[in-house]
Design an enzyme around this catalytic site. Structure first.
Site, PDB file in Angstrom:
ATOM      1  N   SER A 141       0.384  -1.369  -0.196  1.00 43.19           N
ATOM      2  CA  SER A 141       0.197   0.490   0.325  1.00 43.19           C
ATOM      3  C   SER A 141       0.854   0.889  -0.275  1.00 43.19           C
ATOM      4  CB  SER A 141      -1.026  -0.188   1.560  1.00 43.19           C
ATOM      5  OG  SER A 141      -1.849   0.855   1.270  1.00 43.19           O
ATOM      6  N   ASP A 268      -9.511  -4.779  -5.329  1.00 37.87           N
ATOM      7  CA  ASP A 268      -9.113  -4.021  -4.218  1.00 37.87           C
ATOM      8  C   ASP A 268     -10.314  -2.908  -4.279  1.00 37.87           C
ATOM      9  OD1 ASP A 268      -8.143  -2.048  -2.929  1.00 37.87           O
ATOM     10  OD2 ASP A 268      -6.490  -2.750  -3.157  1.00 37.87           O
ATOM     11  N   HIS A 297      -7.583  -5.339  -0.285  1.00 33.22           N
ATOM     12  CA  HIS A 297      -6.441  -4.713  -0.045  1.00 33.22           C
ATOM     13  C   HIS A 297      -5.028  -5.350   0.885  1.00 33.22           C
ATOM     14  CE1 HIS A 297      -4.268  -0.880  -0.337  1.00 33.22           C
ATOM     15  NE2 HIS A 297      -3.820  -1.027   0.980  1.00 33.22           N
TER      16      HIS A 297
END
Length: 331
Positions: A141, A268, A297
């Protein structure tokens, strides 16, 4: 080369982006990982907390440096799972905590942000000084955005011993991701992020009372609020939009000159279409893009609780082959 990596085919009950995102974050635990903590002083007077996992008790031949996501830490299950996978594969691992994420507040009014590659550079240089002949990078991320931006900024001048990287669930276009997370269906994620971010900002107000005069932290509900009120002015950006534009990794992808795997799941909930850099991957032979249909995610769950996650299998396979010389840098 991508065809040699195991495809992600989860059972039907795992084919939900929200389930893949929420369940590991709340319920996964990873045993068998122990850290040795080191505090790294930075030139600007701040500090980073580094967590080392060295099975032999001394530096080995290969090191993976793992960067966590927004408001994460080295203790998050996705980091510990990746550490365990690499150490079981014969690597040492260094899971570093971004400023203020190691369990204690950082020293300065400034903190980490999505484009602050100078801190990642400091960690890499510190690790290289210990003599590792082979270093690889893994980012999740926000940490994935840092990893990609770092490699793109340095291009062919990246340290020779940094052989490549793998990045997962990367909001490489920050503006579109911020807009995506502000959508009503993602309110639970935004609320959780803002609770953590605002608590840290309230602590900043208490320790630096002259820096944020009159700001009511409770009014900050979204990333545009938070980044406009704090991230941008504290770190030299003119606005939240200016910060997102300059900190996004997507513009730097064409300059990457180390074999790099980017994995963004199509389901996601954090990622909008601009976060899938198809054209950049086609044009850059060193950038390998995987877009599995499922995964959420930072998910990519295994069907059995005790098994490694697919992301861990893919990262170790890709980077081990790279370290073994079976994946070569493009000419």
């Amino acid at each position: 080369m991508l065809s040699q990596l195991p495809p992600y085919r989860p059972p039907r009950w795992l084919r939900s982006g929200h389930l893949q995102t929420v369940y590991p974050a709340l319920f996964r635990s990873v045993e068998g990982v122990s850290y040795r903590r080191e505090r790294l002083d930075l030139p600007d007077g701040d500090v980073l907390d580094l967590d080392w996992s060295e099975p032999a008790g001394r530096p080995g031949d290969r090191l993976v440096i793992i960067s966590h996501g927004l408001e994460g830490s080295s203790e998050r299950a996705y980091v510990r799972g990746m550490v365990r996978a690499f150490t079981q594969g014969g690597w040492d691992a260094l899971a570093w905590n971004l400023r203020g994420c190691g369990g204690t507040p950082n020293r300065l009014f400034q903190t980490y942000h999505s484009g602050a590659t100078g801190d990642l550079d400091a960690v890499i240089e510190h690790a290289l000084a210990r003599g590792y002949p082979t270093v690889a990078l893994v980012g999740f991320s926000l940490g994935g955005n840092l990893t990609l931006k770092y490699l793109g900024e340095r291009g062919k001048d990246a340290p020779a011993r940094v052989v490549g990287a793998a990045a997962f669930s990367v909001p490489c276009d920050l503006a579109s991701s911020a807009e995506q997370l502000a959508r009503p269906e993602n309110a639970m994620y935004m609320r959780r992020f803002m609770l953590s971010l605002n608590a840290k900002l309230a602590d900043k107000q208490a320790r630096f009372p002259d820096q944020l005069p009159g700001l009511d932290v409770s009014t900050l509900k979204t990333f545009v609020d938070f980044d406009g009120a704090y991230t941008a002015p504290a770190h030299g950006f003119s606005s939240a939009e200016d910060y997102w534009r300059r900190a996004s990794s997507r513009p730097f992808l064409p300059a990457i000159r180390r074999p790099t795997l980017l994995v963004n799941a199509q389901d996601d909930p954090f990622l909008a279409p601009p976060c899938f850099p198809i054209d950049e991957a086609r044009a850059n032979p060193d950038l390998h893009l995987l877009m599995p249909r499922w995964g959420g995610h930072v998910g990519f769950m295994a069907a059995r609780r005790e098994d490694p996650y697919w992301s861990e299998r893919v990262a170790t396979a890709f980077l081990t082959r790279l370290a073994d010389g079976r994946i070569r840098q493009a000419a």
